[in-house]
Design an enzyme around this catalytic site. Structure first.
Site: not given
Length: 319
Positions: A216, A247, A256
């Site tokens: 990420h 998340c 990401n």
């Protein structure tokens, strides 16, 4: 190692798995319809993408954005040019994935106890024991088992994660016949020294495992970590179109590394990906339109390095 020596040892080809439809969308406030997800997937297919982490067979109550996992997979399973993987947390998820027709299931567990409890409401050991039941469920099906270790480089609740914990989980995966394991940088805590430490340790304790790196860009060094992975000979990466992602069970988990930024970097280094940068930029534009906001990726905004501007259209300074 000198720059010349490093270049000589870089992979000649890199495999990129597109995780935008799963990791990219699971934490977004906008929930796309199945038809919209398919529009994005087809734009990526047009750019040459063949490997997708498409969805997750988890409870729709836990992750509403992925409630259409069965329908989405069914719409793509007959394409022979596409490899579809999906996350599964338990035997029930594995049964759904099997019925939907995926090519691989990804068994996911966190390296930290606290994040695993938040993510799947289980201890790490309970998750690993459950994977044995998943393996039995899929035995003889022809579906590949893969592994993913979240918080491999640090946990937002516990801080540093011991490299030995990552290695022990990789060994458990290997005992199930898993060959490909992704090291997940869930909240962007990876750094080049940590990448080196974890890859070298994995090769020592579980040499049969082929690592995939999943970074990420939370702290802005996602591609620097890719560079370190390349120097170590890692040739498998996961990324998300437009830099989508995060998340829902980890504070501060921003997107990401962007797939088009990654392809641009590798193209400029002379490393083959099989992907068309122009097509990836177009797919990022589709993602931007569908999400209704600007996405964090850079190359889809600036264009390739040699994308030239019309000189006549730019004002000339006076004075």
């Amino acid at each position: 190692m000198s720059a010349t020596a490093s270049a000589e040892h870089l992979p000649r080809r890199v495999t990129i798995t597109e995780v935008g439809p799963r990791d990219g969308l699971q934490n977004e406030p906008v929930v796309l319809r199945t038809a919209e997800k398919l529009e994005l997937v087809h734009a990526l297919l047009n750019a040459g993408v063949t490997a997708f982490e498409l969805t997750s067979f988890v409870s729709p109550r836990a992750v509403p954005a992925l409630a259409d996992a069965d329908e989405l997979t069914a719409a793509l399973r007959d394409r022979r040019d596409v490899h579809l993987s999906a996350l599964v947390p338990n035997p029930r998820g594995a049964e759904r994935a099997l019925a939907a027709g995926v090519d691989a299931v990804v068994l996911f567990v966190s390296a930290s106890e606290t994040h695993n409890a938040k993510n799947v409401n289980r201890s790490v050991e309970a998750s690993l024991e459950g994977f044995e039941a998943v393996a039995r469920t899929l035995e003889g099906s022809g579906i590949e088992l893969r592994g993913a270790i979240a918080t491999s480089f640090g946990c937002p609740f516990e801080g540093d994660v011991a490299v030995g914990d990552v290695g022990r989980i990789a060994q458990r995966f290997a005992s199930l016949g898993v060959r490909h394991v992704s090291l997940g940088d869930t909240t962007g805590m990876a750094t080049p020294p940590l990448v080196t430490e974890r890859i070298r340790h994995l090769r020592e304790v579980a040499p049969e495992i082929v690592p995939t790196l999943h970074f990420h860009n939370t702290r802005g060094i996602g591609l620097a970590n890719v560079m370190q992975g390349l120097a170590l000979g890692v040739d498998r990466y996961e990324s998300s179109i437009g830099g989508l992602g995060g998340c829902p069970f980890a504070p501060g988990a921003s997107g990401n590394i962007a797939s088009e930024d990654l392809v641009y970097l590798l193209d400029e280094m002379g490393i083959d990906t099989g992907l068309d940068l122009g097509g990836m930029i177009e797919a990022a534009r589709v993602a931007t339109r569908l999400m209704g906001r600007s996405l964090p990726a850079q190359v889809s905004k600036a264009g390739p390095r040699l994308a030239l501007s019309d000189c006549a259209a730019v004002p000339t300074a006076r004075g």
